[in-house]
Write an enzyme that holds these catalytic residues in place. Structure first.
Site, PDB file in Angstrom:
ATOM      1  N   CYS A  82       0.837  -1.200   0.000  1.00 26.86           N
ATOM      2  CA  CYS A  82       0.000   0.000   0.000  1.00 26.86           C
ATOM      3  C   CYS A  82       0.879   1.259   0.000  1.00 26.86           C
ATOM      4  O   CYS A  82       1.590   1.507  -0.968  1.00 26.86           O
ATOM      5  CB  CYS A  82      -0.987  -0.042   1.162  1.00 26.86           C
ATOM      6  SG  CYS A  82      -2.319   1.173   0.999  1.00 26.86           S
ATOM      7  N   HIS A 186      -4.083  -4.438  -0.481  1.00 25.22           N
ATOM      8  CA  HIS A 186      -3.718  -5.013   0.821  1.00 25.22           C
ATOM      9  C   HIS A 186      -3.796  -6.533   0.726  1.00 25.22           C
ATOM     10  O   HIS A 186      -4.884  -7.105   0.902  1.00 25.22           O
ATOM     11  CB  HIS A 186      -4.664  -4.508   1.917  1.00 25.22           C
ATOM     12  CG  HIS A 186      -4.444  -3.090   2.307  1.00 25.22           C
ATOM     13  ND1 HIS A 186      -3.556  -2.721   3.298  1.00 25.22           N
ATOM     14  CD2 HIS A 186      -4.979  -1.942   1.827  1.00 25.22           C
ATOM     15  CE1 HIS A 186      -3.564  -1.395   3.427  1.00 25.22           C
ATOM     16  NE2 HIS A 186      -4.412  -0.902   2.545  1.00 25.22           N
ATOM     17  N   GLU A 188      -2.930  -8.640   2.850  1.00 25.09           N
ATOM     18  CA  GLU A 188      -3.307  -9.186   4.160  1.00 25.09           C
ATOM     19  C   GLU A 188      -4.808  -9.133   4.394  1.00 25.09           C
ATOM     20  O   GLU A 188      -5.311  -9.761   5.333  1.00 25.09           O
ATOM     21  CB  GLU A 188      -2.565  -8.435   5.273  1.00 25.09           C
ATOM     22  CG  GLU A 188      -3.111  -7.070   5.639  1.00 25.09           C
ATOM     23  CD  GLU A 188      -2.666  -5.939   4.705  1.00 25.09           C
ATOM     24  OE1 GLU A 188      -2.944  -4.768   5.030  1.00 25.09           O
ATOM     25  OE2 GLU A 188      -2.053  -6.235   3.655  1.00 25.09           O
TER      26      GLU A 188
END
Length: 218
Positions: A82, A186, A188
């Site tokens: 990011c 992202h 994650e």
């Protein structure tokens, strides 16, 4: 503390998404360290540069920790996530209340500008599809895969784009140069596809990345 032979260091930039990035990696492998220790970072097999917030604040944090020159000199695989990706560029137009552009790490010769969303809401937030390249970071990732984005600034398409996405305009969802890679989304927060991308990164070391980048592309 002894440095393991196959370690991943997440640079402790002080940003808010450190825990979520760490947990995502820990679901895949156990040898993950969050640290701003220069020796640990330099000795790592691979390094992750996370970031949320504004480019100016994030770069100020790196400077306070004397990490700018260290990151610029790394030769192992490095993944920016990011804002971490945006910090890999030369300059960000995200002023963060200042009147001047933010000088970034200068690792990948491109800049960051506000996303032209063509009237769609900003930030660009939620799931969107990407068009990945043959870069090893995207091995096994089908075209049209959905990933999770939260951003208002973007890196334009260039020779360093390794995945693209569209939201008002087409922009770089991921960029790379040599051992430095960055993703705007992202991973994650991106379920199985995000985990696969992180697994691809964890499979890289300096030798394997060098070999993959030298292979002729069909």
């Amino acid at each position: 503390m002894n440095q393991a032979d196959n370690s991943t260091v997440i640079i402790d930039t002080g940003c808010a998404n450190l825990s979520s990035v760490r947990y995502a990696f820990e679901r895949i492998c156990s040898d993950v360290i969050v640290s701003d220790n220069h020796d640990l970072i330099k000795a790592a097999t691979r390094v992750v540069l996370p970031g949320v917030g504004t480019a100016g604040a994030a770069m100020a944090s790196l400077k306070d920790k004397s990490l700018v020159g260290l990151i610029q000199g790394l030769t192992q695989p490095v993944l920016g996530v990011c804002l971490g990706m945006q910090m890999m560029t030369q300059v960000s137009k995200e002023h963060g209340g200042r009147d001047i552009d933010c000088e970034c790490l200068g690792l990948i010769p491109t800049d960051v500008e506000e996303l032209n969303s063509q009237g769609q809401p900003l930030p660009h937030m939620g799931w969107n599809q990407i068009s990945p390249s043959m870069h090893p970071l995207f091995a096994g990732i089908p075209a049209g895969s959905y990933l999770y984005f939260v951003h208002s600034y973007r890196v334009p398409l260039s020779d360093y784009t390794i995945a693209s996405c569209e939201y008002g305009e087409t922009f770089s969802a991921a960029i790379a140069k040599d051992n430095f890679m960055g993703v705007q989304f992202h991973p994650e927060k991106s379920a199985a596809i995000g985990s696969k991308i992180l697994s691809n990164f964890l499979a890289l070391d300096k030798a394997s990345l060098d070999a993959a980048l030298q292979e002729p592309k069909s």
